[in-house]
Design a protein around this motif. Structure first.
Motif, short mmCIF file in Angstrom:
data_model
loop_
_atom_site.label_atom_id
_atom_site.label_comp_id
_atom_site.label_asym_id
_atom_site.label_seq_id
_atom_site.Cartn_x
_atom_site.Cartn_y
_atom_site.Cartn_z
N ASN A 108 0.83 -1.21 0.00
CA ASN A 108 0.00 0.00 0.00
C ASN A 108 0.87 1.26 0.00
O ASN A 108 2.10 1.19 0.00
CB ASN A 108 -0.99 -0.01 1.16
N SER A 109 0.23 2.43 0.02
CA SER A 109 0.96 3.70 -0.06
C SER A 109 1.84 3.96 1.16
O SER A 109 2.75 4.78 1.10
CB SER A 109 -0.04 4.84 -0.24
N LYS A 110 1.60 3.26 2.28
CA LYS A 110 2.42 3.42 3.48
C LYS A 110 3.57 2.42 3.53
O LYS A 110 4.31 2.36 4.50
CB LYS A 110 1.55 3.25 4.73
N GLY A 111 3.68 1.58 2.51
CA GLY A 111 4.76 0.61 2.44
C GLY A 111 4.47 -0.71 3.14
O GLY A 111 5.35 -1.54 3.30
N HIS A 112 3.22 -0.92 3.55
CA HIS A 112 2.84 -2.17 4.21
C HIS A 112 2.38 -3.20 3.17
O HIS A 112 1.66 -2.86 2.24
CB HIS A 112 1.70 -1.93 5.21
N VAL A 113 2.79 -4.43 3.38
CA VAL A 113 2.33 -5.51 2.51
C VAL A 113 0.91 -5.88 2.93
O VAL A 113 0.63 -6.15 4.10
CB VAL A 113 3.25 -6.75 2.61
N ILE A 114 0.00 -5.87 1.98
CA ILE A 114 -1.41 -6.16 2.22
C ILE A 114 -1.78 -7.42 1.45
O ILE A 114 -1.43 -7.56 0.27
CB ILE A 114 -2.31 -4.99 1.75
N GLU A 115 -2.49 -8.32 2.10
CA GLU A 115 -3.04 -9.50 1.43
C GLU A 115 -4.55 -9.47 1.56
O GLU A 115 -5.08 -9.27 2.65
CB GLU A 115 -2.49 -10.79 2.04
N ARG A 116 -5.24 -9.64 0.45
CA ARG A 116 -6.70 -9.64 0.44
C ARG A 116 -7.21 -10.95 -0.16
O ARG A 116 -6.91 -11.28 -1.31
CB ARG A 116 -7.24 -8.47 -0.40
N PHE A 117 -7.97 -11.66 0.63
CA PHE A 117 -8.56 -12.93 0.21
C PHE A 117 -9.69 -12.65 -0.76
O PHE A 117 -10.58 -11.84 -0.48
CB PHE A 117 -9.07 -13.67 1.44
N LEU A 118 -9.68 -13.29 -1.92
CA LEU A 118 -10.73 -13.09 -2.91
C LEU A 118 -11.82 -14.15 -2.83
O LEU A 118 -12.99 -13.86 -3.00
CB LEU A 118 -10.15 -13.07 -4.32
N GLY A 119 -11.44 -15.40 -2.60
CA GLY A 119 -12.46 -16.43 -2.53
C GLY A 119 -11.93 -17.82 -2.76
O GLY A 119 -10.76 -18.03 -3.04
N VAL A 120 -12.85 -18.76 -2.64
CA VAL A 120 -12.56 -20.17 -2.87
C VAL A 120 -13.51 -20.65 -3.96
O VAL A 120 -14.71 -20.37 -3.92
CB VAL A 120 -12.77 -21.01 -1.58
#
Length: 127
Positions: A108-120
């Motif tokens: 993200n813009s703050k330099g944090h790694v973000i993981e977003r689950f989309l689905g199964v």
């Protein structure tokens, strides 16, 4: 109501959804709770026609899919034009159905790694 049930990973229905049941399931109990606190919701829900109580499994699945589409759009808007990776993993559930899980990973813009689950998704073959 639907977003709350999905966020809490709760089942919509209960074993006995009759008017005399002491626990009609999460969706109907939450609707009753909302009616006690919001006069507008009470008027709408109490005056709904018999076939418009939103308790059909097909309708509830459609509402869940609409929430999933909104969530995916919000994730894509958050990513914007940044680089991202797609993580895909396979497994099988207790009934031996093959499943594929998808996750987006980005910074993200703050330099944090973000993981977003989309689905199964159920798939025929994971090769």
């Amino acid at each position: 109501m639907v977003r709350f049930i999905l966020l809490q990973a709760l089942a919509f229905c209960g074993h006995d959804e009759s008017h005399t049941s002491s626990n009609k399931g999460n969706f109907l109990e939450l609707a009753d709770w909302l009616k006690m606190r919001d006069e507008g919701a009470k008027n709408i829900l109490d005056n709904a026609s018999r076939n418009n109580f939103l308790t059909s499994p097909y309708l509830q699945k459609d509402m869940c899919e609409a929430c999933a589409k909104q969530t995916t759009k919000a994730i894509l808007d958050e990513i914007g034009d940044k680089k991202f990776s797609i993580l895909v993993d396979e497994s099988h559930d207790s009934s031996i159905k093959e499943q594929m899980a998808s996750v987006l990973r980005y910074v993200n813009s703050k330099g944090h790694v973000i993981e977003r689950f989309l689905g199964v998704e159920n798939v025929l073959d994971t090769t």
